[in-house]
Design a protein around this motif. Structure first.
Motif, PDB file in Angstrom:
ATOM      1  N   UNK A  66       0.781  -1.114  -0.006  1.00 21.17           N
ATOM      2  CA  UNK A  66      -0.071  -0.133   0.130  1.00 21.17           C
ATOM      3  C   UNK A  66       0.841   1.156   0.050  1.00 21.17           C
ATOM      4  N   UNK A  67       0.423   2.174  -0.002  1.00 25.06           N
ATOM      5  CA  UNK A  67       1.150   3.659  -0.014  1.00 25.06           C
ATOM      6  C   UNK A  67       2.267   3.788   1.042  1.00 25.06           C
ATOM      7  N   UNK A  68       1.816   3.401   2.307  1.00 22.94           N
ATOM      8  CA  UNK A  68       2.730   3.533   3.350  1.00 22.94           C
ATOM      9  C   UNK A  68       3.657   2.195   3.609  1.00 22.94           C
ATOM     10  N   UNK A  69       3.596   1.388   2.676  1.00 23.51           N
ATOM     11  CA  UNK A  69       4.574   0.222   2.994  1.00 23.51           C
ATOM     12  C   UNK A  69       3.824  -1.028   2.799  1.00 23.51           C
ATOM     13  N   UNK A  70       4.588  -2.140   3.152  1.00 29.72           N
ATOM     14  CA  UNK A  70       3.755  -3.617   2.901  1.00 29.72           C
ATOM     15  C   UNK A  70       2.743  -3.693   3.389  1.00 29.72           C
ATOM     16  N   UNK A  71       1.676  -4.497   3.195  1.00 28.84           N
ATOM     17  CA  UNK A  71       0.573  -5.125   3.714  1.00 28.84           C
ATOM     18  C   UNK A  71       1.001  -6.587   4.093  1.00 28.84           C
ATOM     19  N   UNK A  72       1.204  -7.436   3.042  1.00 33.28           N
ATOM     20  CA  UNK A  72       1.697  -8.837   3.230  1.00 33.28           C
ATOM     21  C   UNK A  72       2.515  -9.026   2.479  1.00 33.28           C
ATOM     22  N   UNK A  73       3.688  -9.842   2.900  1.00 31.59           N
ATOM     23  CA  UNK A  73       4.760 -10.345   2.015  1.00 31.59           C
ATOM     24  C   UNK A  73       4.758 -11.865   2.290  1.00 31.59           C
ATOM     25  N   UNK A  74       4.670 -12.738   1.226  1.00 32.33           N
ATOM     26  CA  UNK A  74       4.737 -13.847   1.234  1.00 32.33           C
ATOM     27  C   UNK A  74       4.017 -14.654   0.009  1.00 32.33           C
ATOM     28  N   UNK A  75       3.100 -15.773   0.066  1.00 31.81           N
ATOM     29  CA  UNK A  75       2.558 -16.328  -0.927  1.00 31.81           C
ATOM     30  C   UNK A  75       1.202 -16.448  -0.863  1.00 31.81           C
ATOM     31  N   UNK A  76       0.532 -16.500  -1.957  1.00 35.50           N
ATOM     32  CA  UNK A  76      -1.238 -16.877  -2.216  1.00 35.50           C
ATOM     33  C   UNK A  76      -1.006 -17.903  -2.907  1.00 35.50           C
ATOM     34  N   UNK A  77      -1.940 -18.842  -2.527  1.00 36.50           N
ATOM     35  CA  UNK A  77      -2.274 -20.029  -3.209  1.00 36.50           C
ATOM     36  C   UNK A  77      -3.694 -20.051  -3.449  1.00 36.50           C
ATOM     37  N   UNK A  78      -3.930 -20.074  -4.705  1.00 37.42           N
ATOM     38  CA  UNK A  78      -5.426 -20.075  -5.042  1.00 37.42           C
ATOM     39  C   UNK A  78      -6.136 -18.929  -4.161  1.00 37.42           C
ATOM     40  N   UNK A  79      -5.510 -17.636  -4.022  1.00 36.83           N
ATOM     41  CA  UNK A  79      -6.127 -16.568  -3.620  1.00 36.83           C
ATOM     42  C   UNK A  79      -6.038 -16.604  -2.022  1.00 36.83           C
ATOM     43  N   UNK A  80      -5.476 -17.530  -1.167  1.00 36.87           N
ATOM     44  CA  UNK A  80      -5.407 -17.643   0.208  1.00 36.87           C
ATOM     45  C   UNK A  80      -4.020 -17.585   0.587  1.00 36.87           C
ATOM     46  N   UNK A  81      -3.859 -16.754   1.779  1.00 36.80           N
ATOM     47  CA  UNK A  81      -2.528 -16.583   2.373  1.00 36.80           C
ATOM     48  C   UNK A  81      -2.007 -18.056   2.582  1.00 36.80           C
ATOM     49  N   UNK A  82      -0.603 -18.183   2.185  1.00 33.58           N
ATOM     50  CA  UNK A  82      -0.126 -19.984   2.230  1.00 33.58           C
ATOM     51  C   UNK A  82       1.211 -19.722   2.417  1.00 33.58           C
ATOM     52  N   UNK A  83       1.614 -20.640   3.581  1.00 30.93           N
ATOM     53  CA  UNK A  83       3.075 -20.613   3.691  1.00 30.93           C
ATOM     54  C   UNK A  83       3.534 -19.635   4.637  1.00 30.93           C
ATOM     55  N   UNK A  84       4.736 -19.509   4.661  1.00 30.12           N
ATOM     56  CA  UNK A  84       5.162 -18.344   5.624  1.00 30.12           C
ATOM     57  C   UNK A  84       4.888 -16.884   5.302  1.00 30.12           C
ATOM     58  N   UNK A  85       4.626 -16.084   6.070  1.00 28.75           N
ATOM     59  CA  UNK A  85       4.331 -14.782   5.633  1.00 28.75           C
ATOM     60  C   UNK A  85       4.336 -13.552   6.734  1.00 28.75           C
ATOM     61  N   UNK A  86       4.334 -12.572   6.159  1.00 28.48           N
ATOM     62  CA  UNK A  86       4.619 -11.332   7.145  1.00 28.48           C
ATOM     63  C   UNK A  86       3.538 -10.350   6.819  1.00 28.48           C
TER      64      UNK A  86
END
Length: 133
Positions: A66-86
């Motif tokens: 987003x404009x002020x920095x990262x919201x999510x860092x990691x993987x999406x699988x079929x549109x879902x947060x998946x695996x290690x993430x921040x």
């Protein structure tokens, strides 16, 4: 007092986490359906995807920013947060952990000025002792 503070933290975390999750899911829902791999993709809501994004599978490895920095860092699988993430919920509140098809499996949240809280198997949050880092 500790239980009250932990309960307040859990309430804050879950409300912010749900908001972030809804934002990410809404963003993924409006992605184009044509098959293509992108290295960056800009959305109307002021969000940018950076990394490898495969459509229409909605798989991604990279970051939602987003404009002020990262919201999510990691993987999406079929549109879902998946695996290690921040997930950066707000300045000074960062969750790091493992997801399985959108569900939090394990992790910790760092609350600036308060410390780090670990997610327990029962779903509660316990403040990490300074010596155990």
């Amino acid at each position: 007092m500790r239980n009250k503070k932990t309960g307040q933290l859990r309430g804050q975390f879950w409300s912010l986490a749900v908001s972030a999750f809804i934002l990410i899911m809404a963003m993924v829902a409006i992605l184009p359906m044509r098959g293509k791999t992108y290295s960056s993709y800009r959305l109307d809501q002021g969000l940018d995807l950076e990394g490898k994004l495969d459509l229409p599978e909605k798989n991604m490895e990279g970051a939602v920013k987003r404009k002020d920095g990262p919201l999510y860092e990691g993987k999406l699988m079929e549109g879902h947060l998946h695996g290690p993430g921040k997930v950066t919920l707000e300045p000074g509140m960062v969750f790091e952990g493992d997801f399985d098809q959108g569900n939090i499996q394990s992790g910790k949240i760092n609350v600036n000025g308060e410390g780090t809280y670990l997610l327990q198997e029962d779903g509660s949050w316990v403040k990490q002792d300074a010596e155990k880092k």
